[in-house]
Structures are given as C-alpha cells and as structure tokens.
Motif scaffolding. Structure first.
Motif, PDB file in Angstrom:
ATOM      1  N   THR A 694      -5.461 -17.898  12.392  1.00  0.00           N
ATOM      2  CA  THR A 694      -4.760 -17.392  11.215  1.00  0.00           C
ATOM      3  C   THR A 694      -4.854 -15.883  11.249  1.00  0.00           C
ATOM      4  O   THR A 694      -5.948 -15.300  11.148  1.00  0.00           O
ATOM      5  CB  THR A 694      -5.383 -17.929   9.942  1.00  0.00           C
ATOM      6  OG1 THR A 694      -5.307 -19.367   9.955  1.00  0.00           O
ATOM      7  CG2 THR A 694      -4.658 -17.400   8.699  1.00  0.00           C
ATOM      8  N   VAL A 695      -3.713 -15.245  11.389  1.00  0.00           N
ATOM      9  CA  VAL A 695      -3.662 -13.795  11.556  1.00  0.00           C
ATOM     10  C   VAL A 695      -2.968 -13.206  10.343  1.00  0.00           C
ATOM     11  O   VAL A 695      -1.891 -13.678   9.937  1.00  0.00           O
ATOM     12  CB  VAL A 695      -2.915 -13.406  12.851  1.00  0.00           C
ATOM     13  CG1 VAL A 695      -2.854 -11.890  12.977  1.00  0.00           C
ATOM     14  CG2 VAL A 695      -3.578 -14.037  14.065  1.00  0.00           C
ATOM     15  N   ARG A 696      -3.564 -12.159   9.757  1.00  0.00           N
ATOM     16  CA  ARG A 696      -2.979 -11.480   8.606  1.00  0.00           C
ATOM     17  C   ARG A 696      -2.747 -10.021   8.966  1.00  0.00           C
ATOM     18  O   ARG A 696      -3.664  -9.338   9.424  1.00  0.00           O
ATOM     19  CB  ARG A 696      -3.889 -11.576   7.384  1.00  0.00           C
ATOM     20  CG  ARG A 696      -4.087 -13.001   6.877  1.00  0.00           C
ATOM     21  CD  ARG A 696      -5.012 -13.016   5.660  1.00  0.00           C
ATOM     22  NE  ARG A 696      -5.270 -14.369   5.221  1.00  0.00           N
ATOM     23  CZ  ARG A 696      -4.485 -15.082   4.408  1.00  0.00           C
ATOM     24  NH1 ARG A 696      -3.383 -14.516   3.932  1.00  0.00           N
ATOM     25  NH2 ARG A 696      -4.802 -16.308   4.057  1.00  0.00           N
ATOM     26  N   VAL A 697      -1.570  -9.550   8.791  1.00  0.00           N
ATOM     27  CA  VAL A 697      -1.244  -8.145   8.980  1.00  0.00           C
ATOM     28  C   VAL A 697      -0.358  -7.708   7.828  1.00  0.00           C
ATOM     29  O   VAL A 697       0.274  -8.529   7.158  1.00  0.00           O
ATOM     30  CB  VAL A 697      -0.521  -7.888  10.319  1.00  0.00           C
ATOM     31  CG1 VAL A 697      -1.417  -8.172  11.499  1.00  0.00           C
ATOM     32  CG2 VAL A 697       0.778  -8.705  10.389  1.00  0.00           C
ATOM     33  N   THR A 698      -0.296  -6.410   7.629  1.00  0.00           N
ATOM     34  CA  THR A 698       0.631  -5.837   6.644  1.00  0.00           C
ATOM     35  C   THR A 698       1.440  -4.768   7.345  1.00  0.00           C
ATOM     36  O   THR A 698       1.290  -4.537   8.548  1.00  0.00           O
ATOM     37  CB  THR A 698      -0.130  -5.244   5.445  1.00  0.00           C
ATOM     38  OG1 THR A 698      -1.020  -4.233   5.933  1.00  0.00           O
ATOM     39  CG2 THR A 698      -0.917  -6.326   4.713  1.00  0.00           C
ATOM     40  N   THR A 699       2.294  -4.116   6.580  1.00  0.00           N
ATOM     41  CA  THR A 699       3.104  -3.063   7.168  1.00  0.00           C
ATOM     42  C   THR A 699       3.267  -1.920   6.192  1.00  0.00           C
ATOM     43  O   THR A 699       3.234  -2.121   4.964  1.00  0.00           O
ATOM     44  CB  THR A 699       4.494  -3.592   7.573  1.00  0.00           C
ATOM     45  OG1 THR A 699       5.210  -2.566   8.225  1.00  0.00           O
ATOM     46  CG2 THR A 699       5.273  -4.073   6.357  1.00  0.00           C
ATOM     47  N   SER A 700       3.437  -0.738   6.733  1.00  0.00           N
ATOM     48  CA  SER A 700       3.739   0.451   5.931  1.00  0.00           C
ATOM     49  C   SER A 700       5.169   0.851   6.242  1.00  0.00           C
ATOM     50  O   SER A 700       5.601   0.840   7.397  1.00  0.00           O
ATOM     51  CB  SER A 700       2.772   1.588   6.277  1.00  0.00           C
ATOM     52  OG  SER A 700       1.441   1.217   5.962  1.00  0.00           O
ATOM     53  N   ILE A 701       5.923   1.196   5.183  1.00  0.00           N
ATOM     54  CA  ILE A 701       7.362   1.426   5.338  1.00  0.00           C
ATOM     55  C   ILE A 701       7.709   2.813   4.830  1.00  0.00           C
ATOM     56  O   ILE A 701       7.297   3.213   3.719  1.00  0.00           O
ATOM     57  CB  ILE A 701       8.178   0.384   4.572  1.00  0.00           C
ATOM     58  CG1 ILE A 701       7.787  -1.040   4.999  1.00  0.00           C
ATOM     59  CG2 ILE A 701       9.672   0.621   4.741  1.00  0.00           C
ATOM     60  CD1 ILE A 701       8.445  -2.127   4.181  1.00  0.00           C
ATOM     61  N   GLY A 702       8.461   3.528   5.675  1.00  0.00           N
ATOM     62  CA  GLY A 702       9.023   4.799   5.242  1.00  0.00           C
ATOM     63  C   GLY A 702      10.520   4.671   5.084  1.00  0.00           C
ATOM     64  O   GLY A 702      11.191   4.069   5.936  1.00  0.00           O
ATOM     65  N   ILE A 703      11.065   5.257   4.002  1.00  0.00           N
ATOM     66  CA  ILE A 703      12.489   5.065   3.690  1.00  0.00           C
ATOM     67  C   ILE A 703      13.172   6.424   3.622  1.00  0.00           C
ATOM     68  O   ILE A 703      12.667   7.359   2.983  1.00  0.00           O
ATOM     69  CB  ILE A 703      12.661   4.350   2.345  1.00  0.00           C
ATOM     70  CG1 ILE A 703      11.947   2.990   2.362  1.00  0.00           C
ATOM     71  CG2 ILE A 703      14.140   4.189   1.992  1.00  0.00           C
ATOM     72  CD1 ILE A 703      11.920   2.296   1.017  1.00  0.00           C
ATOM     73  N   SER A 704      14.350   6.510   4.296  1.00  0.00           N
ATOM     74  CA  SER A 704      15.201   7.692   4.163  1.00  0.00           C
ATOM     75  C   SER A 704      16.642   7.232   4.004  1.00  0.00           C
ATOM     76  O   SER A 704      17.024   6.183   4.520  1.00  0.00           O
ATOM     77  CB  SER A 704      15.057   8.614   5.378  1.00  0.00           C
ATOM     78  OG  SER A 704      15.475   7.948   6.560  1.00  0.00           O
TER      79      SER A 704
END
Length: 744
Positions: A694-704
C-alpha cells in the motif's frame, strides 16, 4: 477479335434481330391469336346453320344414352290400335263408339280427358247423344289444327267443345330433319288474335287446378309463363342448336321422358269391354288417340332420329301423335309438381366463350407438345372430355355446345401442326445457315436449343473440347464435361433462356484430355423466321490473361503488404519520439507542441489556457524503500488516474522523473482551474496497491494562466514551476497559483 469473326458475328446478329422483330407478336401471343382466329371461324360457320345437323345428332344421342325415366302413371293413353279399327268397321270410329267410350271414361272420374281425334263427321242418329255427353264433361278437351305451313286451312275442332271453349291446338313443329324437339304452349294467328292454348297446356291446367296452380307471368321477364315455381322460358331463334329458327309462337324445348312406351297404353277394346277397374283411371289424365300404323299419325323424336335406323325398323321407332301429346303434358306437370328440370341453354356470349376456351386449350396443348403423335393423343383426349362434359351437363338438363368446341380443338391442332411443320423446316434452314457462318469464326462457337442440346458447333469448338463435331451434336454438357462444370454451364444457359438477355461469364472448362482452361463465354438468344429460339455462345480462351492477372495480383499484394509494414514502422517511430516510454503520456517535446498550439488557439479566440505543473511528494522514498520497479508502477498508476479525472480535450504529459504537466484549454476562469486542481489532489491522495504494497503519495501543483501570467510558452511554464515549489514549501499536497497577488 479476328476480322472474319467480327463479320460473321455481325451476320448472325443482323439476321437474328430481323427475325426477332418479325416474330415478336407470335412469340408473345401467337397461341391466343390462333385460338381467336379459329374460334371466330367456328362461330361464324355455326351462325350459317351448317353445323346444326351435327349438333342435333349429338343432342339426340345424349337422349338415347340417358337412362329412361319411370313411366308417368298420372297419364293413361287409350290407344286405338289396328284391331280396334277392324272391330269398329274402319276409320273413323262411329259416333256411337265414341259416345260409349266417353260415357265409360266419365264414370271412372278422371281429372282430365284429352280427345286427340279430329271429329268433322256428318250428323247421324247418335250425334245428338254424343253432343250431350260432350257438354256434360267439363274436363273433356278436344283438338284442332291451326293453319300452318303443312295445312293452310287447318282442321276445325268438334263443334260442341268449341262452343264451350274446351279446345286446344295440337300442332307440332318439325325441325329441318323432320324431328320433333319443340312443343308449343301458345299460338296467335291472323284469324284469332287472342292467344290460343295448346292441347297439352289445357290438359295440364285441368290437372293442376286442384292444387290452386294457374298460369301467371314470370318475374323478372313477364313474357315467360310461370306455373307454380316452374318457369317455362320461351325459345329464341338462336338458342341451343338452333340458328335463326322460326319461333313465332310460344315454343319450349321438349324434355322427353324416354322412347316409345313411356306411358301406360290401354287398347280401346279393353275400355269398351270394361276390362279395367275405374281406379286405374280416376284422377288421372286420359288421352284418347290413334296408334294404328295405317293412319300414319307418327313423328320422329330424338330417340329415332339415328341415321343408322332405316326402313321398317325406323318406322317402328316413330312415336304416335297421342304419345307425343302425352310427353308434352307430362313435361308440364312434372316440372310443376316434381321439379323435374326443363331443358335450357346458356346465353350466346357464354357459348362463344366456351368454344373459344377449348380452341385456346387445343392451341396451347399442340404448341407445347409440338409432335403430331402427342398432339393427336392430347386432342383426342380433349374431345372425349368435351363430349363427357356435354353429356354430364345434359344429364342436368343443360344444353351446351359440343360439336363447335370439338371443331375448335381439331382446327387449332391443324393450324398449330402446320405451323410446327413450317417451323421445323425453317429450323433446318437456320441450322444450315448458322453452321456455314460459325465455321468462319476462329473462336469456339456453339448453338443450343431450348432443351440445352448442341445443334450446331464449329470445328474450333470441337478441337478445344477434344471431341468431333458429329459426336457432340444432340448431346448436352453432362455427356462431356465433369458434373461440377456441367452444372455451371447448364445454369448459365438456363439463365439466358429465362431472362432473354445477353450475358458474359468467366468459367472453367476441362477437355477430355484433362486440361483445364479459363474461358469467357458470351451467350445470347436468337430466333429464326419461324420463331425457333437458339442460344449462341462464343468462347474466348483467357487462361494466359488470368495467369498474368494472378501474378500481378500477387505482386500487388506483396507490395501493399510492404507499404503497410513501412507505414506501421513510421507510426511507431513517431509515437516513440513523442511519448514517454514508461507511461505512454506525451513527453516534453510533444507537451511543448501541444501547449504552443493551445496558446495560439487561445490568442485567436481570446480565451484562457491553464497550465498545471505537478511534482509527486515522497516519490524518492518509495524508490529507495520499495525499489525502482514499484516506482515505475507508481508512475504508470499516477498517469492513469490523472488521465481518468480530466476531460478528453485536456492534455497530461510527463516531463521526466516524477514531474507531470496538465494543459487545460479554453477554461472560463481561475475558479474552474482550482476545482480541477483540488480534484487531482484528492485523486492522487488515495492509496495505491502495488504488488501487495500500500503506497501513499501526494502531489504539489503549480498553476499559471495564459495570458494572465505570461503570453509565451517558456514564461508560462516557468511561472507554473515556481508556483509548484511555493506549494511544496507551504507544506506539500496543495496547489499554488503563479503571482498570487496579481490573481487576487
């Protein structure tokens, strides 16, 4: 095509076209036209009266063949025989004898008495007594003869009966062959303008009176007589076998019960000597008349009109006048009380239709059978059927034409047989002409009839098949070729015969040496001047052409296969050059092309484009702890989740490592972009199950956004990248918008 072949084919085609135009009417309606012509001639011949004698002979024969009906016991004849004349002292019998006879009959109380004797004698001592007896008998009917062609003066009735109106005429009508087939019910003469009733009708009315039956007009034709439910249709000039007959009086057919002896006859002497009981005469019709041959009161009927009955034998078959009157009376009362059918005939147009139908049938049969022997057998059978139907109809009292339909059958057979003979002769000439023409053609040529038999072939065909011409004529394809090929040839020939159109087919032909050729056969139909139909086939050997075509097809297929493989290779190289090999997403180069295209479209349409720059949080730890294999699987799973949560018009790309970008074209505003970013954060935050881990990851998002944050690709990408790092520094698993102060 060889020049000589072209010229010969043109000759065949030209002749066939001319023949087809000349015989088209016959091919489509020849039998009908022949039938109409023959039937018209028969009807016209019948209208002249020439056939009347034959038709009388047939109907008379039907009378003789029909079973004799039982004796009508309602009618008794008191016959004055030769012995009675001798006892009475010769003819005429005396007033005393007649008075005694009438008194004896009166005592027996018959319902009606018919005195079929002419009484024009001088008065004697017994005459007053005779007059008194006659006047005392209201049921006594005497006779008179009205003036006619046989007796211009006529014969007066007994005076006492004439004064009482108890008289009826007993005139009879003879046909041209001196035979009685009609009777008269009413007659109107110049001297007596009032209609006179016949002797038979008078007696019948007396007999029917107790039943409450009296003459009245029929409906809807009020000119016809009706007694009870029986309607006596007046004979017309052209009814039945008659042609322009004299029907001035009210005439009807006579439906005889049988030949001589159809009624009980009692000699005069037996009555005078009272040898019979009164019950034998009570309530009956008693006719008094002569049967002595010396008085010559006899007539021919259908039962003795046979031409083979001659001399004394024929005379013994003649019917006495009194028995004729008995038949006339019996016909009336039997029709009324017993519903015994009266003779009748169909309307003249129906008779014409009947004649035409059998004529057409004979024409059609002979046209189909063709051969004289088979046609003769069929026509003979049809004639027997006509006679049988005519006799069956006669048994039900219908008179239908028999002789004209038979003549129509025979005439049709003669016409068609003559035409067939001409047709066969024309066939021989056409066959010889075709043989001369096709022998000049170098290609194999054959001619078949409608039964698929070869009738003409050229030498080229014989050489091609490997069988001499003489051995092929009269045979079919099944006698020469393998069954599978023969089936194909037969079906193609049948199709041309059925559709009557020219067609060309490619087939295979195996000759007797086992060599198989590819052939093209052109089939067409042709007719000769007599309407005979031929199938003409011209064969071309296309074996070499088919081999070249097969080689060309094989080469083309191989070249097409090579081109397809090259196209697939090019497509594969193009795909590899533009897509990430691990995830299948567009790579950096393809991403930049898509983003540039989106910016250009937005510039033209004055719309916004959003760019999301994603970087996975914790991906390095997964690689270090679970290995690069799990890391690769995680990247592929992230790619699938991103693709599934976006629109089809959006683009997801992998720039490398754990960095992804998302292009959102035509976004209405920043709020729509924020909702997409939140959806991505939520989707990727869900755990991944990879090989049991069971693998948990998240993400960081930059918006332009274009054009809010930048108007070129590089700057727009840099703004999104900077915003992404700002989101990581803020605690990860969140998004940041480029130049936040400006966006607010």
């Amino acid at each position: 095509m060889h020049p000589r072949q072209s010229s010969a084919s043109a000759q065949v085609q030209s002749r066939s076209v001319w023949v087809d135009r000349c015989r088209r009417v016959w091919a489509r309606s020849g039998t009908l036209l022949t039938a109409v012509g023959v039937a018209g001639c028969i009807i016209a011949l019948r209208s002249t009266g020439i056939l009347q004698g034959w038709e009388f002979s047939v109907s008379d024969q039907f009378f003789r063949l029909r079973p004799t009906e039982p004796i009508d016991h309602r009618i008794v004849i008191v016959a004055i025989e030769e012995g009675d004349l001798q006892q009475a002292g010769g003819w005429p019998i005396s007033n005393q004898t007649l008075t005694q006879l009438l008194q004896t009959l009166k005592a027996a109380q018959p319902r009606a008495i018919g005195l079929d004797l002419y009484r024009d004698l001088p008065n004697d001592r017994q005459y007053p007594e005779l007059v008194n007896v006659m006047k005392s008998m209201p049921n006594l009917i005497g006779i008179e003869q009205l003036p006619d062609q046989s007796n211009a003066a006529g014969i007066k009735p007994p005076a006492p009966l004439d004064e009482l109106g108890q008289v009826g005429f007993n005139n009879i009508i003879l046909d041209p062959d001196q035979t009685v087939r009609r009777s008269i019910l009413y007659w109107q003469t110049e001297h007596r303008p009032r209609y006179q009733e016949s002797f038979a009708l008078k007696l019948a009315q007396l007999y029917l009176a107790p039943y409450g039956i009296a003459p009245k007009p029929a409906t809807p034709n009020s000119r016809n007589l009706k007694l009870g439910s029986a309607v006596f249709q007046q004979l017309k000039a052209d009814d039945g076998n008659y042609v322009r007959a004299d029907v001035g009086a009210y005439q009807v057919w006579v439906n005889f019960r049988g030949k001589t002896g159809s009624f009980r006859m009692i000699p005069l002497s037996h009555v005078l000597e009272r040898r019979l009981s009164q019950d034998e005469l009570r309530d009956r019709i008693v006719l008094i008349g002569s049967t002595a041959t010396s008085l010559k009161d006899f007539s021919a009927t259908p039962y003795n009109s046979d031409p083979y009955l001659v001399g004394k034998h024929q005379r013994t078959q003649l019917m006495s006048g009194v028995e004729l009157q008995a038949h006339f009376v019996s016909q009336i009362i039997s029709a009324v009380l017993d519903q015994r059918p009266l003779l009748r005939n169909g309307a003249e147009p129906l008779e014409w239709l009947w004649i035409g139908l059998w004529t057409w049938l004979g024409t059609a049969m002979c046209w189909r059978l063709r051969t004289p022997r088979r046609s003769l057998a069929a026509i003979s059978l049809a004639c027997m059927i006509v006679v049988g139907l005519g006799y069956a109809a006669f048994r039900y009292s219908w008179m239908i034409p028999v002789v004209p339909p038979i003549l129509g059958l025979v005439g049709a057979a003669a016409a068609i047989t003559s035409y067939v003979a001409h047709s066969e002769e024309e066939l021989k000439r056409s066959t010889e002409f075709l043989r001369r023409v096709i022998d000049t053609i170098p290609d194999p040529v054959f001619v078949k009839d409608k039964q698929h038999h070869w009738i003409v072939l050229n030498e080229a065909y014989a050489r091609f098949v490997g069988v001499p011409v003489a051995d092929l004529v009269g045979r079919t394809v099944y006698d020469v070729f393998p069954k599978q090929e023969a089936d194909v040839f037969w079906q193609q020939d049948a199709q041309v015969f059925r559709r009557e159109t020219e067609q060309e087919n490619e087939e295979q032909l195996t000759n007797i040496y086992g060599t198989t050729y590819c052939i093209a056969t052109k089939r067409s139909l042709h007719k000769d001047a007599a309407g005979n139909l031929f199938l003409v086939g011209v064969i071309r050997d296309i074996t070499q052409r088919k081999s070249v075509e097969e080689e060309l097809r094989r080469t083309t297929a191989e070249l097409s296969k090579s081109n397809e493989e090259l196209r697939q290779s090019q497509n594969r190289l193009s795909y590899l050059a533009n897509h990430d090999p691990l995830t299948g997403l567009p790579n950096r180069q393809y991403f930049q092309e898509k983003l540039q295209a989106a910016i250009e479209w937005a510039e033209v349409n004055r719309r916004q484009v959003a760019l999301l720059f994603l970087d996975l949080d914790g991906f390095k730890q997964v690689n270090d702890t679970l290995g690069h294999g799990i890391g690769d699987q995680l990247l592929r799973s992230v790619s699938k989740r991103l693709t599934c949560c976006l629109r089809a018009s959006d683009t997801v790309a992998r720039l490398g490592g754990d960095e992804f970008t998302v292009i959102l074209p035509a976004v209405p505003g920043i709020q729509e972009v924020i909702r997409v970013a939140e959806k991505i954060l939520h989707t990727l935050a869900q755990p991944f199950i990879l090989e049991g881990h069971t693998v948990r990851v998240t993400t960081s998002i930059g918006i332009s956004l274009y054009p809010n944050h930048a108007e070129d690709l590089e700057t727009l990408l840099k703004q999104a990248d900077t915003a992404m790092y700002r989101a990581k520094q803020a605690g990860k698993s969140q998004f940041a918008i480029a130049d936040q102060t400006d966006c607010e």
